[in-house]
Scaffold this active site. Structure first.
Site, PDB file in Angstrom:
ATOM      1  N   ILE A 204      41.388  42.312  41.424  1.00 39.95           N
ATOM      2  CA  ILE A 204      40.043  41.960  41.918  1.00 39.95           C
ATOM      3  C   ILE A 204      39.192  41.884  40.653  1.00 39.95           C
ATOM      4  O   ILE A 204      38.926  42.896  40.001  1.00 39.95           O
ATOM      5  CB  ILE A 204      39.477  42.984  42.928  1.00 39.95           C
ATOM      6  CG1 ILE A 204      40.234  42.843  44.257  1.00 39.95           C
ATOM      7  CG2 ILE A 204      37.985  42.715  43.162  1.00 39.95           C
ATOM      8  CD1 ILE A 204      39.673  43.675  45.395  1.00 39.95           C
ATOM      9  N   PRO A 205      38.824  40.649  40.292  1.00 38.78           N
ATOM     10  CA  PRO A 205      38.352  40.388  38.912  1.00 38.78           C
ATOM     11  C   PRO A 205      36.919  40.829  38.656  1.00 38.78           C
ATOM     12  O   PRO A 205      36.026  39.998  38.495  1.00 38.78           O
ATOM     13  CB  PRO A 205      38.508  38.872  38.802  1.00 38.78           C
ATOM     14  CG  PRO A 205      38.296  38.375  40.209  1.00 38.78           C
ATOM     15  CD  PRO A 205      38.855  39.440  41.113  1.00 38.78           C
ATOM     16  N   CYS A 206      36.697  42.144  38.580  1.00 38.07           N
ATOM     17  CA  CYS A 206      35.346  42.621  38.293  1.00 38.07           C
ATOM     18  C   CYS A 206      34.931  42.245  36.875  1.00 38.07           C
ATOM     19  O   CYS A 206      33.739  42.280  36.558  1.00 38.07           O
ATOM     20  CB  CYS A 206      35.255  44.130  38.518  1.00 38.07           C
ATOM     21  SG  CYS A 206      36.465  45.075  37.608  1.00 38.07           S
ATOM     22  N   HIS A 207      35.908  41.846  36.021  1.00 37.05           N
ATOM     23  CA  HIS A 207      35.521  41.405  34.673  1.00 37.05           C
ATOM     24  C   HIS A 207      34.739  40.093  34.718  1.00 37.05           C
ATOM     25  O   HIS A 207      34.092  39.724  33.756  1.00 37.05           O
ATOM     26  CB  HIS A 207      36.762  41.260  33.784  1.00 37.05           C
ATOM     27  CG  HIS A 207      37.765  40.260  34.276  1.00 37.05           C
ATOM     28  ND1 HIS A 207      38.686  40.557  35.266  1.00 37.05           N
ATOM     29  CD2 HIS A 207      37.993  38.967  33.944  1.00 37.05           C
ATOM     30  CE1 HIS A 207      39.445  39.488  35.502  1.00 37.05           C
ATOM     31  NE2 HIS A 207      39.047  38.513  34.719  1.00 37.05           N
ATOM     32  N   ARG A 208      34.799  39.386  35.869  1.00 37.22           N
ATOM     33  CA  ARG A 208      34.078  38.112  35.976  1.00 37.22           C
ATOM     34  C   ARG A 208      32.625  38.309  36.395  1.00 37.22           C
ATOM     35  O   ARG A 208      31.892  37.344  36.559  1.00 37.22           O
ATOM     36  CB  ARG A 208      34.787  37.178  36.955  1.00 37.22           C
ATOM     37  CG  ARG A 208      36.154  36.755  36.436  1.00 37.22           C
ATOM     38  CD  ARG A 208      36.891  35.844  37.392  1.00 37.22           C
ATOM     39  NE  ARG A 208      38.299  35.773  37.001  1.00 37.22           N
ATOM     40  CZ  ARG A 208      39.304  35.624  37.846  1.00 37.22           C
ATOM     41  NH1 ARG A 208      39.067  35.516  39.139  1.00 37.22           N
ATOM     42  NH2 ARG A 208      40.543  35.588  37.396  1.00 37.22           N
TER      43      ARG A 208
END
Lengths: 270, 201
Positions: free
Chosen positions: A167-171
């Protein structure tokens, strides 16, 4: 039925009733053990190996090999400390994980976010929809979950994301082009974004000119700079905006894909 | 199922083996722990706790609670554990908590319509009449007063010794023993009444 009154004090049963009671013992359904144990595996991804914990309910915990010093015992201990659940080595990765990490398309994966609050789950559900190679501001997530003022709380919820990378929280980034905080540190965040070909330098440059949205004067649509529609705008037709109201004044409507509908000021920071 | 001298020795050796496994590597040991005790735990919650519970939920919750407790135990404490009786105590507490929570928030769990589970290990036991017998007996057991029901199920369905039953319930051994014998007597009486009034198959 034989009527012998025994006291049940450890004597061998010659009694029909006692034997009949013993026959009431039943094996549990095979699914019981999957509800007790989580499983773990290590998989290779283009941005480095990942440790992944999962159950029948979905993927519950992810750590990069780098973040746990390449040491599985560190991963296992951090899982147990957080979930207080036994963990066994899996025979194989959960269905769909290998193609998902290879292609970066992690949206179809199933996650077990049962330990989180409703707010945290809402934040992650929205975040999971951000495509690879694109970023959104913290304020955008807050608005998407219907809590436009909870920008800081969004940051906190993302910091507690149990399944980063997948779940791409880096985005979710600051809109000034600085990636911002990350579970595995800002450098890891920047590296992940660059690996997805996010042009952070351009975003930073635009931000320094106080441009946070890009519109196309041929379509009249305004986007976040990293939206794939924004990236297709040729230099000649590209118009920069400071905020969405300014774009609206010039007759631009928000992109339906990246949904840049933030109504508050500059949308910098947070 | 009776505990004679040989059985007691085997039981002690098995207990010792489980304790060492848990103390050496909690997660690997716990896998073995679940393998050994899942049948008695599931049977206990299914038979002793009545129809108004999901036995699988309760069994899973029991093992997860046990795991959380074991995580906090040091080696000495694990090596002193009576795993079977201890686990049954955890199961009974888990059940009581669930009953209490359910009482606070009334739910729509059906009280009947239970399907008698088939015996996976013993297909011969599953002839129609045997299933009927088990169903009848299970119903009679569920109708016993709680103290007798718990004691009887732990003693015979789960094959605990009277001492272990007492430990699991949290009462003196003499009390456990009398719960067991009263439960048996009552079952016999009720069964006899049914034989008198019901058409024999």
């Amino acid at each position: 039925m034989v009527i012998i009154d025994r006291d049940g004090g450890g004597s061998p049963p010659v009694d029909e009733l006692e034997a009949a009671l013993a026959a009431l013992a039943v094996d549990p359904p095979a699914s019981l053990s999957a509800r007790i144990f989580a499983q773990w595996c290590r998989v290779t991804s283009p941005t480095g190996d990942l440790y992944v914990a999962f159950s029948d309910q979905g993927i519950s915990y992810v750590r990069t090999a780098e973040a746990v010093g390449d040491d599985e015992t560190v991963f296992l201990e951090s899982f147990r400390a957080r979930f207080e659940r036994p963990l066994l080595a899996a025979d194989r990765p959960p269905p769909g994980l290998l193609p998902a990490v290879r292609t970066g398309r992690t949206r179809p994966l199933r996650f077990d976010l049962g330990q989180l609050t409703d707010f945290e789950r809402a934040v992650l559900t929205v975040t999971a929809q951000i495509p690879a190679g694109q970023t959104r501001p913290y304020g955008w997530v807050a608005k998407e979950i219907g809590r436009p003022k909870a920008v800081r709380a969004v940051g906190t919820a993302l910091g507690r994301n149990p399944v980063p990378v997948l779940i791409p929280c880096h985005r979710v980034t600051r809109s000034d082009g600085v990636p911002g905080e990350y579970v595995f540190g800002p450098q890891a965040k920047e590296r992940l974004l660059r690996a997805e070909a996010v042009n952070l330098d351009e975003v930073r440059e635009l931000a320094s000119e106080r441009i946070f949205y890009l519109g196309s004067d041929t379509t009249g649509i305004v986007c976040f700079p990293t939206c794939h529609h924004a990236r297709r705008i040729t230099a000649k037709h590209r118009k920069g905006f400071r905020n969405i109201e300014q774009a609206a004044e010039h007759g631009y409507r928000p992109c339906l894909h990246c949904r840049p509908g933030i109504a508050t000021g500059d949308a910098v920071g947070a | 199922m009776g505990v004679d001298a040989n059985g007691e020795e085997a039981h002690a050796a098995e207990t010792e083996r489980l304790r060492s496994m848990l103390a050496d590597d909690l997660d690997v040991g716990f896998a073995e722990f679940v393998r050994v005790f899942q049948r008695p735990v599931y049977s206990a919650v299914l038979r002793a706790c009545g129809h108004a519970v999901d036995a699988e939920d309760l069994a899973a919750e029991t093992f997860l609670r046990a795991y959380r407790a074991l995580r906090g135990y040091d080696r000495r404490r694990i090596m002193a554990l009576q795993p079977r009786a201890w686990l049954m105590t955890v199961a009974l507490n888990t059940w009581r908590n669930q009953v209490r929570d359910r009482a606070r928030q009334p739910s729509e769990v059906p009280l009947d319509g239970e399907v008698e589970p088939r015996s996976a290990t013993d297909p011969v036991a599953d002839t129609v009449s045997r299933l009927e017998d088990r169903r009848l007996l299970a119903t009679l057991v569920v109708g016993l007063p709680a103290a007798q029901r718990l004691a009887l199920v732990l003693r015979y369905v789960c094959d605990l010794s009277v001492v272990e039953v007492a430990e699991a319930i949290g009462c003196p051994a003499g009390t456990a023993k009398s719960h067991v014998s009263r439960g048996l007597r009552r079952l016999r009486a009720e069964h006899a009444v049914r034989e008198l009034y019901e058409v024999p198959r």
